[in-house]
Design an enzyme around this catalytic site. Structure first.
Site, short mmCIF file in Angstrom:
data_model
loop_
_atom_site.label_atom_id
_atom_site.label_comp_id
_atom_site.label_asym_id
_atom_site.label_seq_id
_atom_site.Cartn_x
_atom_site.Cartn_y
_atom_site.Cartn_z
N TYR A 92 15.24 56.37 64.15
CA TYR A 92 16.10 57.69 64.57
C TYR A 92 17.22 58.17 62.84
CZ TYR A 92 13.20 58.21 68.68
OH TYR A 92 12.39 58.58 69.78
N ASP A 95 9.99 52.40 74.59
CA ASP A 95 10.45 51.63 75.26
C ASP A 95 11.82 52.08 76.25
OD1 ASP A 95 12.16 53.59 73.92
OD2 ASP A 95 12.07 52.64 71.76
#
Length: 627
Positions: free
Chosen positions: A231, A82
């Site tokens: 994350y 991404d």
């Protein structure tokens, strides 16, 4: 990265000894794999690409990053397939690339790849310096995964939100700051001899970021909440604080950081957690491996008992890798470590790196590994790491290389926006947010751009793999998959040759890539000593001619002050210079401003030239001041 998935169900026991591998394989070209794995990082670059860019299908991108927040955040790396810049995995990537060079820089140099590896580290650290504009401020993300994943666009076409997110005393993030301090400290070792001024700058930032992390404690994803889906810091921040302290001690030798490890090892989990994973979230096994190294180097002092407990947990991890511990890691029938469905390869490369360095630490100290099943030779750890790398490169039931561009059978439909869309240099027509999905994501054809060196997510628990672009769990690459692999490949390519991994670190000075002795007829360029830092160096050939059977080149070197301040007291180191030079004053072994120039104002450039019949000289910055 498309999605963060933790395994929710335990896998049934596998018949680990049932192997579908062919009876024999030809040896792998680890040197070629090393070159390709470093090249991958150039495809992940954000910002203004340098003239030395080898991945030619990429272009400039993210050129306004940070502008809305009044800070320059141009540069750095996209983490995976991404276009978001996530600070935690980016910093971990830099730490692991740096550790690879710290341990095996000599082997990289012998392959001619040390300069490229150092460039890859510096691309990351230049950004991390920008992301730390004040002692207690650190920018930890640019872009938003939610809006970014709604679009399928080249980085060069991005129309998604590029908001910048930071941590500060009111919104702390000790895990993010700790990892960033570790990255800067580790990288300062990499540049200690080739660029001492830059090394000192990195160490200065590392001190400040660690103090910030330790004083204002908190999880970063509680402050940067948009990171939670992608994350999340599951392990908390104690591991990153210990990890940063270990790297700061290795970089500086400052007793404060050794004391920190000794005082806090028990209370912060360093001596208590027996791990079976190591990666961007969970650092305990890495901390334990480094502290075990300090112990074997005789540096523990009165913390010897504490450091021995760290080492016991380090060896718990190593024995788990080998299947000789009390709680062993799962493996596929083909022998690959397996932890989770999504991007399992990140755990394979990280674990294999720890096994590689610990094998060398043990061999250097003349010790064996102590497992619950008995003592194990250090060489078995290296053999384990080699088996994992060989699986990645094609020695597996599918005979598939999970490194793009290596071998003949590798993934062709990688889950990666830039590689899956025609290069902007081939077709500059704008690719819209949803149009990219309709036109490019859904194509059942090979990527138009080859993402050389990328390590994709890899197979499932049964060695199955589907090469499909929408299969992000298996076909998406990530920078932190590749970073630990650099060191292992350099080690396997270079052989042991009797070196002692417990001696003080001495990374070779940056050296040119090895070329054939006959000069190429085309004009040659050499990498800049600094591409995006405050001082940039660019070299190029301006003319060449033949005289008495030899070819001579005139090289032009331009020094640019990219900082907002006046450059003074510039000192340059120039090696491999075999002819006359004009435009600098030589003092001893270094070169300074010419006699007619005392300083270089912000934004200005100066030039010097030299002539010789060889490749470009190696030009680097020894020291400077900004006022």
């Amino acid at each position: 990265m498309e999605k963060f998935v933790k395994p929710t169900t335990s896998m049934k026991s596998l018949l680990l000894h049932f192997c579908l591998l062919p009876l024999a394989f030809a040896g792998h070209d680890y040197g070629q794999a090393l070159s390709k794995s470093i090249l991958f990082f150039e495809a992940q670059r954000s910002g203004y690409l340098p003239h030395t860019q080898r991945v030619a299908w990429r272009g400039n991108s993210g050129l306004n990053d940070g502008k809305a927040s009044g800070v320059d955040l141009v540069g750095g790396y996209y983490d995976a397939g991404d276009n978001v810049k996530f600070g935690l995995p980016m910093a971990f990537t830099v730490t692991m690339m740096s550790w690879s060079i710290v341990e095996y820089g000599k082997q990289m140099a012998s392959k001619g790849e040390l300069s490229h590896a150092m460039d890859a580290v510096k691309w990351g650290t230049d950004y991390l310096i920008k992301a730390h504009p004040e002692p207690n401020v650190l920018y930890g993300e640019v872009g938003d995964g939610n809006t970014d994943h709604h679009c399928w666009q080249r980085p060069e076409d991005m129309t998604t939100d590029r908001r910048a997110y930071k941590i500060d005393p009111s919104n702390p993030g000790s895990d993010l700051a700790g990892e960033t301090a570790a990255a800067m400290a580790a990288a300062s070792i990499v540049f200690r001899h080739s660029n001492p001024a830059y090394s000192s700058e990195l160490l200065h930032h590392a001190y400040q970021v660690f103090d910030f992390a330790d004083k204002y404690r908190g999880k970063y994803d509680s402050s940067i909440t948009v990171a939670q889906k992608y994350y999340r810091s599951v392990s908390g921040y104690n591991d990153e604080l210990l990890w940063a302290a270990a790297w700061l001690y290795q970089a500086s030798g400052n007793q404060y950081y050794l004391d920190y490890l000794g005082r806090n090892g028990d209370t912060m989990g360093g001596t208590g957690w027996g791990m079976t994973e190591f990666g961007w979230d969970v650092k305990y096994a890495g901390v334990q491996t480094l502290v075990a190294k300090f112990l074997m180097q005789g540096k523990a002092g009165h913390y010897a008992a504490v450091f021995e407990r760290y080492q016991q947990k380090a060896e718990y991890f190593m024995c788990s890798c080998l299947g000789k511990g009390s709680r062993n890691m799962q493996k596929t029938p083909g022998g690959l470590l397996f932890r989770q469905r999504w991007n399992n390869m990140q755990f394979v490369t990280s674990a294999s790196f720890l096994a590689t360095v610990y094998s060398d630490y043990l061999a250097s100290s003349g010790r064996n590994l102590r497992c619950s099943s008995g003592n194990v030779a250090a060489s078995q750890l290296l053999g384990f790491a080699k088996s994992q790398v060989d699986y990645i490169l094609g020695d597996n039931p599918r005979a598939t290389s999970y490194m793009v561009g290596y071998g003949n059978n590798y993934p062709r439909q990688v889950h990666h926006r830039a590689s899956s869309i025609v290069s902007i240099k081939v077709n500059p027509s704008f690719v819209s947010c949803r149009g990219g999905y309709a036109t490019w994501f859904s194509r059942k054809a090979s990527d138009p751009n080859l993402l050389i060196g990328a390590i994709v997510g890899g197979p499932d628990a049964y060695d199955n793999f589907a090469d499909q672009r929408d299969n992000y769990e298996q076909t998406e690459p990530a920078t932190y998959n590749n970073a630990p692999l650099l060191g292992i490949l350099a080690r396997l390519n270079g052989g042991h040759r009797g070196y002692n991994q417990l001696l003080p670190v001495n990374v070779p000075a940056r050296n040119p890539v090895v070329r054939k002795s006959t000069p190429a007829p085309q004009p040659k360029k050499t990498p800049p000593a600094s591409s995006s830092g405050p001082i940039a160096i660019e070299q190029k050939t301006t003319t060449s001619w033949d005289a008495k059977g030899r070819k001579y080149y005139r090289y032009s070197t331009v020094i640019t002050n990219n900082s907002g301040k006046t450059l003074k007291d510039l000192k340059l180191s120039i090696s491999k210079l075999y002819g006359p030079l004009w435009g600098l004053t030589k003092v001893g072994n270094v070169y300074g401003f010419p006699s007619w120039l005392n300083a270089l104002p912000a934004g200005k450039s100066m030039e010097f030239v030299y002539i010789h019949s060889a490749d470009p000289a190696a030009v680097s910055i020894s020291s400077y001041s900004l006022a």
